[in-house]
Scaffold this motif. Structure first.
Motif, PDB file in Angstrom:
ATOM      1  N   UNK A  66      24.994  34.964  12.176  1.00  0.00           N
ATOM      2  CA  UNK A  66      25.819  36.000  11.540  1.00  0.00           C
ATOM      3  C   UNK A  66      25.865  37.271  12.396  1.00  0.00           C
ATOM      4  N   UNK A  67      25.354  37.179  13.613  1.00  0.00           N
ATOM      5  CA  UNK A  67      25.462  38.315  14.530  1.00  0.00           C
ATOM      6  C   UNK A  67      24.391  39.374  14.382  1.00  0.00           C
ATOM      7  N   UNK A  68      23.251  39.004  13.799  1.00  0.00           N
ATOM      8  CA  UNK A  68      22.173  39.988  13.631  1.00  0.00           C
ATOM      9  C   UNK A  68      20.899  39.484  14.306  1.00  0.00           C
ATOM     10  N   UNK A  69      20.122  40.428  14.799  1.00  0.00           N
ATOM     11  CA  UNK A  69      18.814  40.056  15.338  1.00  0.00           C
ATOM     12  C   UNK A  69      17.760  40.137  14.238  1.00  0.00           C
ATOM     13  N   UNK A  70      16.551  39.673  14.555  1.00  0.00           N
ATOM     14  CA  UNK A  70      15.523  39.501  13.528  1.00  0.00           C
ATOM     15  C   UNK A  70      14.189  40.063  14.005  1.00  0.00           C
ATOM     16  N   UNK A  71      13.546  40.816  13.137  1.00  0.00           N
ATOM     17  CA  UNK A  71      12.225  41.363  13.460  1.00  0.00           C
ATOM     18  C   UNK A  71      11.145  40.715  12.613  1.00  0.00           C
ATOM     19  N   UNK A  72       9.945  40.642  13.164  1.00  0.00           N
ATOM     20  CA  UNK A  72       8.807  40.105  12.422  1.00  0.00           C
ATOM     21  C   UNK A  72       7.827  41.248  12.170  1.00  0.00           C
ATOM     22  N   UNK A  73       7.341  41.354  10.953  1.00  0.00           N
ATOM     23  CA  UNK A  73       6.368  42.404  10.681  1.00  0.00           C
ATOM     24  C   UNK A  73       4.967  41.838  10.495  1.00  0.00           C
ATOM     25  N   UNK A  74       3.995  42.502  11.147  1.00  0.00           N
ATOM     26  CA  UNK A  74       2.598  42.081  11.083  1.00  0.00           C
ATOM     27  C   UNK A  74       2.499  40.599  11.470  1.00  0.00           C
ATOM     28  N   UNK A  75       1.977  39.707  10.633  1.00  0.00           N
ATOM     29  CA  UNK A  75       1.923  38.276  10.988  1.00  0.00           C
ATOM     30  C   UNK A  75       1.313  38.029  12.359  1.00  0.00           C
ATOM     31  N   UNK A  76       0.231  38.737  12.684  1.00  0.00           N
ATOM     32  CA  UNK A  76      -0.285  38.627  14.048  1.00  0.00           C
ATOM     33  C   UNK A  76      -0.742  37.223  14.411  1.00  0.00           C
ATOM     34  N   UNK A  77      -1.082  36.418  13.400  1.00  0.00           N
ATOM     35  CA  UNK A  77      -1.591  35.075  13.683  1.00  0.00           C
ATOM     36  C   UNK A  77      -0.527  34.178  14.315  1.00  0.00           C
ATOM     37  N   UNK A  78       0.732  34.469  14.028  1.00  0.00           N
ATOM     38  CA  UNK A  78       1.780  33.543  14.492  1.00  0.00           C
ATOM     39  C   UNK A  78       2.725  34.187  15.511  1.00  0.00           C
ATOM     40  N   UNK A  79       2.345  35.371  15.991  1.00  0.00           N
ATOM     41  CA  UNK A  79       3.242  36.091  16.917  1.00  0.00           C
ATOM     42  C   UNK A  79       3.655  35.232  18.114  1.00  0.00           C
ATOM     43  N   UNK A  80       2.672  34.529  18.680  1.00  0.00           N
ATOM     44  CA  UNK A  80       2.967  33.722  19.853  1.00  0.00           C
ATOM     45  C   UNK A  80       3.893  32.561  19.523  1.00  0.00           C
ATOM     46  N   UNK A  81       3.662  31.928  18.378  1.00  0.00           N
ATOM     47  CA  UNK A  81       4.462  30.748  17.998  1.00  0.00           C
ATOM     48  C   UNK A  81       5.901  31.111  17.657  1.00  0.00           C
ATOM     49  N   UNK A  82       6.097  32.336  17.192  1.00  0.00           N
ATOM     50  CA  UNK A  82       7.401  32.715  16.658  1.00  0.00           C
ATOM     51  C   UNK A  82       8.209  33.523  17.676  1.00  0.00           C
ATOM     52  N   UNK A  83       7.633  33.714  18.860  1.00  0.00           N
ATOM     53  CA  UNK A  83       8.232  34.608  19.861  1.00  0.00           C
ATOM     54  C   UNK A  83       9.723  34.335  20.099  1.00  0.00           C
ATOM     55  N   UNK A  84      10.077  33.064  20.283  1.00  0.00           N
ATOM     56  CA  UNK A  84      11.478  32.741  20.589  1.00  0.00           C
ATOM     57  C   UNK A  84      12.408  32.995  19.408  1.00  0.00           C
ATOM     58  N   UNK A  85      11.848  32.932  18.210  1.00  0.00           N
ATOM     59  CA  UNK A  85      12.688  33.008  17.016  1.00  0.00           C
ATOM     60  C   UNK A  85      12.897  34.427  16.498  1.00  0.00           C
ATOM     61  N   UNK A  86      12.258  35.392  17.120  1.00  0.00           N
ATOM     62  CA  UNK A  86      12.462  36.776  16.686  1.00  0.00           C
ATOM     63  C   UNK A  86      12.874  37.615  17.882  1.00  0.00           C
ATOM     64  N   UNK A  87      13.407  38.788  17.605  1.00  0.00           N
ATOM     65  CA  UNK A  87      13.927  39.640  18.669  1.00  0.00           C
ATOM     66  C   UNK A  87      13.108  40.905  18.867  1.00  0.00           C
ATOM     67  N   UNK A  88      12.277  41.227  17.889  1.00  0.00           N
ATOM     68  CA  UNK A  88      11.399  42.388  18.015  1.00  0.00           C
ATOM     69  C   UNK A  88      10.312  42.251  16.954  1.00  0.00           C
ATOM     70  N   UNK A  89       9.276  43.081  17.081  1.00  0.00           N
ATOM     71  CA  UNK A  89       8.196  43.061  16.092  1.00  0.00           C
ATOM     72  C   UNK A  89       8.009  44.458  15.534  1.00  0.00           C
ATOM     73  N   UNK A  90       7.562  44.506  14.284  1.00  0.00           N
ATOM     74  CA  UNK A  90       7.223  45.771  13.654  1.00  0.00           C
ATOM     75  C   UNK A  90       5.761  45.682  13.249  1.00  0.00           C
ATOM     76  N   UNK A  91       5.025  46.709  13.609  1.00  0.00           N
ATOM     77  CA  UNK A  91       3.597  46.711  13.304  1.00  0.00           C
ATOM     78  C   UNK A  91       3.275  47.943  12.479  1.00  0.00           C
TER      79      UNK A  91
END
Ligand SMILES: *[C@@H]1O[C@H](CO)[C@@H](O)[C@H](O)[C@H]1NC(C)=O
Ligand SMILES: *[C@@H]1O[C@H](CO)[C@@H](O)[C@H](O)[C@H]1NC(C)=O
Ligand SMILES: *[C@@H]1O[C@H](CO)[C@@H](O)[C@H](O)[C@H]1NC(C)=O
Length: 377
Positions: free
Chosen positions: A198-223
């Protein structure tokens, strides 16, 4: 000095992330037809630069009636449900990208789409947060409702989404068998694919346990509070991981303080006596004002970043209410003019719960992980 450094880094970041990749990949996909062009093409949606300030407005909404907004960070996170499309449009005209925030793993009774959840989707009520229950993110119906929220974000013109609370695996949520990190990875990758389509990027918040696994699927992180409760170094892989034609992805980081200030603000939201703003944080009892800011920004006395990975983390200092107040690492203090929204916090009255109304920022999860004590304002 710090300001110059940020600007230079911002420019480098912008160049790196906007490198044209189409030519290269087009020829390689012709040469080896196995490469799926869609997974390699440069994104057709906006992604935040590595180095940028950000403003979060989750209590109230930005008041842009006068066609004016401050600070000019270029990026705002706003409440997806409460911020009207006209506000998003005006913000865009004023040069501000919007990250639209919504809960993707809890159901709140006061949301207009609450009735769309099935009984089986709902888990335990959140302790201390009446009317909010965990969602079984493995269920198709949950994804269906959340996809509709993503549609709303797209229709409003949001540039990105921040699907919150997806670290439901770390909560006492009442589901059997328990929700595990791989459930979140799978759920988030579906959310992400849909949002990106839909033309939007995606951020992940916290979730430090899976940051490495989800790297390709998100565009930025919020901590939240990585200086105070976690170690910001867990984000250094995120900001330095190699990827096609770029390095790493941006991290936006918020640290909380209390502040007192008796001076005035201009109509535009600029502190008239910035030197009279006093900040404090109970977890750094000896530190106030500039010393506290340097601590929260990982700066030494000269304003130089102490630890290289932190260079890439974009910190903003706010109060727990996540209202108009913002302090940046260069010491500037701003107050975005906001409008109150009636009913924004459902059964939780804003006045009674100032600072607590953003439960969904999952602070208690962070505390639990660190074995620390919850600190309610
Ligand atoms: C934070 O740092 C301390 C000390 O270096 C370390 O023991 C701890 O494991 C770190 N925590 C995280 C979440 O990285
Ligand atoms: C960073 O990545 C390296 C290599 O993949 C890994 O060994 C290390 O555990 C990661 N560190 C963190 C904090 O995720
Ligand atoms: C703000 O002050 C209150 C009351 O003293 C305290 O409980 C809270 O922890 C403080 N918040 C921060 C971020 O220091």
């Amino acid at each position: 000095m710090f300001a110059h450094m940020s600007l230079t880094t911002a420019l480098i970041g912008a160049v790196v992330t906007s490198l044209p990749t189409n030519d290269l990949l087009l020829s390689s996909s012709i040469a080896t037809s196995r490469i799926s062009p869609s997974s390699r093409r440069a994104p057709t949606y906006w992604t935040p630069p590595m180095k940028s300030n950000i403003q979060f407005i989750l209590t109230g909404i930005p008041d842009v009636e006068d066609n004016y907004i401050r600070p000019n960070t270029g990026i705002y996170e706003i409440d997806m449900f409460w911020t009207p499309a006209e506000t998003v449009t005006t913000m865009k005209q004023l040069g501000q990208r919007t990250i639209c925030y919504f809960s993707a793993a809890t159901a709140e009774t006061w949301r207009s789409d609450y009735k769309d959840f099935d009984k089986k989707d709902l888990g335990l009520e959140l302790p201390d947060w009446p009317g909010e229950r965990y969602l079984d993110i493995r269920r198709d119906n949950v994804l269906k409702v959340i996809k509709k929220r993503i549609d709303v974000a797209a229709n409003k013109g949001c540039d990105a989404i921040e699907p919150d609370n997806v670290d439901v695996y770390s909560n006492d949520n009442g589901f059997t068998p328990p929700i595990v990190p791989s459930d979140t990875i799978s759920y988030l990758s579906k959310i992400s694919a849909y949002a990106r389509s839909k033309g939007m990027s995606v951020g992940i918040k916290n979730c430090i346990e899976i940051l490495g696994d989800i790297f390709d699927d998100v565009d930025f992180a919020i901590s939240e509070e990585c200086v105070q409760y976690l170690n910001c170094t867990v984000y250094s892989n995120f900001t330095t991981a190699p990827r096609p034609n770029a390095i790493g992805k941006p991290v936006f980081e918020v640290e909380y303080v209390n502040y007192t200030y008796n001076g005035g603000w201009s109509d535009d939201g600029v502190a008239l006596k910035p030197s009279s703003i006093r900040t404090s944080n109970v977890n750094f009892p000896g530190l106030t004002n500039d010393k506290l800011r340097r601590k929260l920004c990982n700066l030494d006395e000269e304003g130089v970043t102490l630890d290289k990975p932190y260079l890439k983390i974009n910190t903003v200092i706010k109060t727990l209410a996540l209202d108009g107040f913002a302090m940046y690492c260069d010491g500037s203090v701003e107050r975005t003019v906001t409008k109150d929204v009636e009913g924004q916090n459902g059964p939780r009255d804003v006045d009674e719960h100032v600072g607590k109304n953003r439960r969904s920022w999952a602070r208690e999860v962070v505390w639990r992980k660190m074995g620390g004590r919850p600190v309610d304002p």
